[in-house]
Motif scaffolding. Structure first.
Motif, PDB file in Angstrom:
ATOM      1  N   ASP A 401     -13.102  15.329 -10.530  1.00  0.00           N
ATOM      2  CA  ASP A 401     -13.015  14.519  -9.326  1.00  0.00           C
ATOM      3  C   ASP A 401     -12.070  15.202  -8.340  1.00  0.00           C
ATOM      4  OD1 ASP A 401     -11.960  11.084  -8.672  1.00  0.00           O
ATOM      5  OD2 ASP A 401     -13.382  12.411  -7.648  1.00  0.00           O
ATOM      6  N   VAL A 402     -12.587  15.543  -7.169  1.00  0.00           N
ATOM      7  CA  VAL A 402     -11.729  16.161  -6.154  1.00  0.00           C
ATOM      8  C   VAL A 402     -11.006  15.044  -5.414  1.00  0.00           C
ATOM      9  CG1 VAL A 402     -11.640  17.539  -4.055  1.00  0.00           C
ATOM     10  CG2 VAL A 402     -13.228  18.160  -5.890  1.00  0.00           C
ATOM     11  N   LYS A 403      -9.701  14.928  -5.620  1.00  0.00           N
ATOM     12  CA  LYS A 403      -8.944  13.837  -5.003  1.00  0.00           C
ATOM     13  C   LYS A 403      -8.720  14.092  -3.523  1.00  0.00           C
ATOM     14  CE  LYS A 403      -7.782  11.032  -7.273  1.00  0.00           C
ATOM     15  NZ  LYS A 403      -8.694  10.122  -7.987  1.00  0.00           N
ATOM     16  N   SER A 404      -8.510  15.368  -3.170  1.00  0.00           N
ATOM     17  CA  SER A 404      -8.293  15.690  -1.760  1.00  0.00           C
ATOM     18  C   SER A 404      -8.390  17.192  -1.582  1.00  0.00           C
ATOM     19  CB  SER A 404      -6.906  15.225  -1.308  1.00  0.00           C
ATOM     20  OG  SER A 404      -5.904  15.993  -1.962  1.00  0.00           O
ATOM     21  N   PHE A 405      -8.601  17.608  -0.329  1.00  0.00           N
ATOM     22  CA  PHE A 405      -8.466  19.029  -0.024  1.00  0.00           C
ATOM     23  C   PHE A 405      -7.950  19.166   1.389  1.00  0.00           C
ATOM     24  CE2 PHE A 405     -11.857  19.646   2.981  1.00  0.00           C
ATOM     25  CZ  PHE A 405     -12.962  18.951   2.554  1.00  0.00           C
ATOM     26  N   ARG A 406      -7.399  20.327   1.677  1.00  0.00           N
ATOM     27  CA  ARG A 406      -6.902  20.613   3.016  1.00  0.00           C
ATOM     28  C   ARG A 406      -7.211  22.079   3.306  1.00  0.00           C
ATOM     29  NH1 ARG A 406      -1.548  20.102   2.345  1.00  0.00           N
ATOM     30  NH2 ARG A 406      -1.100  22.321   2.630  1.00  0.00           N
ATOM     31  N   VAL A 407      -7.830  22.307   4.452  1.00  0.00           N
ATOM     32  CA  VAL A 407      -8.187  23.669   4.844  1.00  0.00           C
ATOM     33  C   VAL A 407      -7.522  23.973   6.172  1.00  0.00           C
ATOM     34  CG1 VAL A 407     -10.068  25.170   5.584  1.00  0.00           C
ATOM     35  CG2 VAL A 407     -10.412  23.589   3.685  1.00  0.00           C
ATOM     36  N   MET A 408      -6.929  25.141   6.280  1.00  0.00           N
ATOM     37  CA  MET A 408      -6.251  25.481   7.517  1.00  0.00           C
ATOM     38  C   MET A 408      -6.660  26.876   7.984  1.00  0.00           C
ATOM     39  SD  MET A 408      -2.321  24.901   8.320  1.00  0.00           S
ATOM     40  CE  MET A 408      -1.517  26.269   7.495  1.00  0.00           C
TER      41      MET A 408
END
Lengths: 530, 530
Positions: A401-408
């Motif tokens: 389960d991917v709880k969150s991601f952040r891409v910059m």
């Protein structure tokens, strides 16, 4: 009834070389000759020795085992003898079985391009042919711009053809060099020529500038020609040459031709034509034309709900030839217009058996239609479709389960004052209640996200390491400010080389890419049998 | 001599939708209708209302201004009345000018697919046509699998065609649904049908499964048909439908047809065909076929050598039609001289006069070639090209300088536990030595970047406020891991409605988008005369 012999002449390595973006090396030519001999063409025109170093090198040896190895070049220049013409000498030096001379057959070109007289040109034709036959080579003459030349000056064009024949040419080939002649005109003109050069010495060389190279070739055969020139996959300059992978199945499978003619291509070779076509595209790194007649990946693919049920009952009533005869296969695609029959057929192909009356089928069908209205295109994304189907049928475990991601993505000056763009992604994943965080850099936001996602998947890592991204396609639907992005990802298992496609749709391109990525990872785990 | 009228029927939005990988949205259909009306086709078959939500929505309004807006669907089911047939009712509910019913014409299909009798099928045909005409619609009937049906049972196939005609159909269209019929067969069969249905009520619908869709369409016309069905760029399932961008120039430019027939396509529309073909590919994000007859980028491209010098002297002797007549252009691919002439021509078109001997021309030419090898396609991005040219010629001021930017896409749980994706961009800009920082959120990374970039540009703000992004297209070049992203942005001046395209190329999609954005902003300022 005895069938007449039709001869097939391949000019992939000579006229095909004129294609924008194609330049064969000697090794590539050797590999292609192998394909042509598998196919069973009678002649292989290997190139233009003397015109460029590659071709000269290619003709330093005979390269075919059974096909007639043919060298191409110009007729003798006016005002000089054959022995003083370097072009002709290069042809005689070549280790070929045959020489094909290109000759002017349009008086205008004789005057403006060759800058000589009509009579001199006829002498050039005769003496070139005689030089070839004297050296023990079969001689062919390509009458360039023949049909336009005939329309401008019939008598002269016929004289050129006759001169070639009288001098001993095995084949006089009528070339539609501009590609603009129409089938009816070809038919009439060839019938006229056949009165001075018998049909069993006449050939046709067509181009596709009005989309009728194949039709022109067949019209010429109907009018008496017994020799057809073409290329693999129809390559060639401008719009290409007559496509042999279209002509050959037509000649062998359509009774109108198969009952009257035989070629050097046997049934086994015919079954090989799809593989040969694809192998050629691989050699020249050409994107295959999925819509190519007979050999294209979609040549026997159908979407329509209307057809599917009846198709599966009796393919003969929906397919003009059986795909297996040319080594291709039937594909029934799932899409917006799919009926239940299509769906059941697709599920079956994936190894999922469902009863026609199972209510989950209706829900799945509605699911597919709704999602496709949003932008999902399941006929292009097999793996995503399979996941959707199996989820609806309750078969897919929750692996992670991917709880969150952040891409910059950041563009800034680096330590030495250069402007650089860096992409970084952070992903937080939950596996069996344990949370893992990974960070990665990439050459773009999606690449960074992919690396971060697949960097640390705990107990699944060894399986996931076998997966790699092969291709990534983006399409903006609905354009403008309400744009929705559709992302298609092609992945491959490095060990088994199996490939699959997954899809994602969102207003946000990173989000869409993420969906497609997650599907690919999940699919990898599903297929590993976990 | 009075010419006969030939009617062109476009089925891009219906039969073309069967293409593997193509699924039009309503917005895309609307944009394509615009292209079709520019082209001048007589009929636009918009889709299959009732079969899927998109098509039903599309037919909620009449979408054409001059072409006959046509809805497609099946004939009435056997054993029920027209008023009890939901399919026919959906057709009558559609806001179309005409209805095209697809009918069985092969007795085998009547029995196996429809599971009814030959007589019942004829009744279905008649009653469907009558229902349409009673409702004030023009009626057409597509006789499915006509040629195979005729070969299996001539009398029945003819009876179906006749039933449609007798009931009042404006057009009875003979469909080569399998695509396997040959031109001679088409010619003979059509001539036979023309004895029960007059040619001015007969149509042809061909597929390209033997590479002869165009030839079959023309053969049918020669045998009496006066209505041709096809699609833009020949899209369609399997090997595609008859290609209208090939047929139309052939019909208008080849005397054999141009002298006998006239269509709804005028000379100006013909000049527009190349642009229309390319615009269609853009809408569906389809890789253009550079070898397509007439409209392909390479249709008039020659690799020089034998032809080049003579070509430039008298193109008519090397080109079957003049490229300008179809809005295309000649390309001679090898010499630098030819490249320079092209470039001077392009600059002139932008209002920039440069002397042929100006050394900056050579540098600009090298620049363009190098960048195009990287993926820039200046043919599609006028504004970026103009900026490149003017920069090279020293004419573009440095309006502002983007010192850095940062874009972030984050997927996380919000305050109420919903999973959301947010995109935020920060941009740092230098104008006349003063630094400004802006932040913005958007529905995706590029949208956020665009808003942040154009949020605060100091003294330029009022001019920049006039600019808006209309469209955004992404294409991945070279595929795989060495992929390069090409982004094309279309912008518009809200006040003047002038539109322009800019381009960006990078391994990083955000970077590529940024380049295209910056070019668009700079171009806006340039054109404002600052």
């Amino acid at each position: 009834m005895t069938r007449e012999r039709l001869y097939l002449f391949d000019t992939t390595l000579r006229d095909g070389q004129q294609t924008n973006g194609i330049d064969f090396s000697v090794d590539e030519k050797i590999a292609i000759v192998e394909l042509l001999e598998r196919l069973g063409v009678d002649y292989v025109e290997g190139g233009y020795p003397g015109a460029n170093p590659t071709d000269t090198a290619f003709f330093s040896e005979k390269r075919t085992k059974s096909a007639v190895f043919t060298a191409f070049g110009m007729t003798k220049r006016a005002g000089r003898s054959v022995s003083n013409d370097p072009g002709v000498q290069a042809l005689l030096d070549a280790r070929s079985d045959a020489i094909c001379f290109v000759a002017k057959a349009w008086d205008y070109h004789v005057r403006v391009a060759l800058e000589t007289t009509n009579e001199e040109n006829l002498v050039s034709i005769s003496e070139s042919v005689e030089a070839a036959t004297a050296a023990g080579r079969e001689a062919l003459v390509d009458c360039e711009h023949f049909f336009d030349g005939y329309k401008a000056n019939r008598d002269y064009a016929l004289a050129c053809a006759k001169a070639a024949y009288d001098a001993g040419a095995r084949w006089v080939v009528l070339c539609d060099t501009n590609g603009g002649t129409l089938p009816n005109e070809v038919r009439e003109i060839v019938a006229d020529v056949a009165r001075v050069v018998p049909g069993d010495h006449l050939g046709i060389h067509a181009h596709d500038d009005t989309g009728q190279a194949v039709a022109n070739s067949l019209a010429a055969v109907e009018a008496g020609c017994r020799h057809i020139q073409g290329t693999l996959n129809g390559i060639g300059e401008r719009c290409g040459n007559a496509n042999l992978t279209t002509l050959i199945p037509t000649l062998l499978l359509k009774p109108a031709y198969a009952e009257r003619f035989e070629t050097g291509v046997g049934e086994a070779a015919l079954k090989d034509v799809t593989a040969i076509s694809r192998a050629f595209d691989e050699i020249v790194n050409r994107t295959p034309d999925i819509h190519a007649p007979y050999v294209g990946a979609s040549a026997f693919a159908t979407k329509a709900g209307i057809h599917a049920s009846a198709l599966l009952k009796d393919p003969q009533t929906y397919e003009h030839v059986a795909p297996e005869t040319v080594g291709n296969r039937r594909r029934v695609l799932v899409s917006d217009q799919a009926g239940k029959s299509n769906l059941i057929g697709e599920l079956k192909r994936l190894g999922i058996e469902v009863d026609r009356k199972d209510p989950r089928l209706d829900t799945l069908l509605a699911d597919v239609k709704e999602r496709e209205a949003l932008g999902y295109a399941y006929e292009a994304a097999d793996a995503s479709f399979e996941l959707l189907a199996r989820r609806r049928l309750g078969e897919v475990a929750g692996y992670f389960d991917v709880k969150s991601f952040r891409v910059m993505v950041e563009r800034r000056f680096n330590a030495i004052g250069e402007l650089v763009t860096v992409s970084e992604a952070v992903v937080k994943v939950d596996i069996d209640g344990e949370t893992r965080m990974s960070v990665a850099e990439g050459n773009g936001p999606v690449n960074a996200l992919d690396i971060a996602l697949r960097k640390d998947l705990g107990k699944y890592q060894s399986i996931i390491d076998e997966m790699e991204l092969i291709d990534y396609k983006v399409r903006i639907l609905n354009g403008g400010t309400d744009a929705v992005t559709r992302v298609l990802i092609e992945s491959q298992n490095k060990r088994t080389h199996k490939r699959w496609f997954t899809i994602g749709v969102s207003g946000n391109i990173v989000d869409a890419s993420f969906q497609a990525l997650i599907d690919s990872v999940t699919y990898t785990l599903l297929k590993a049998g976990i």
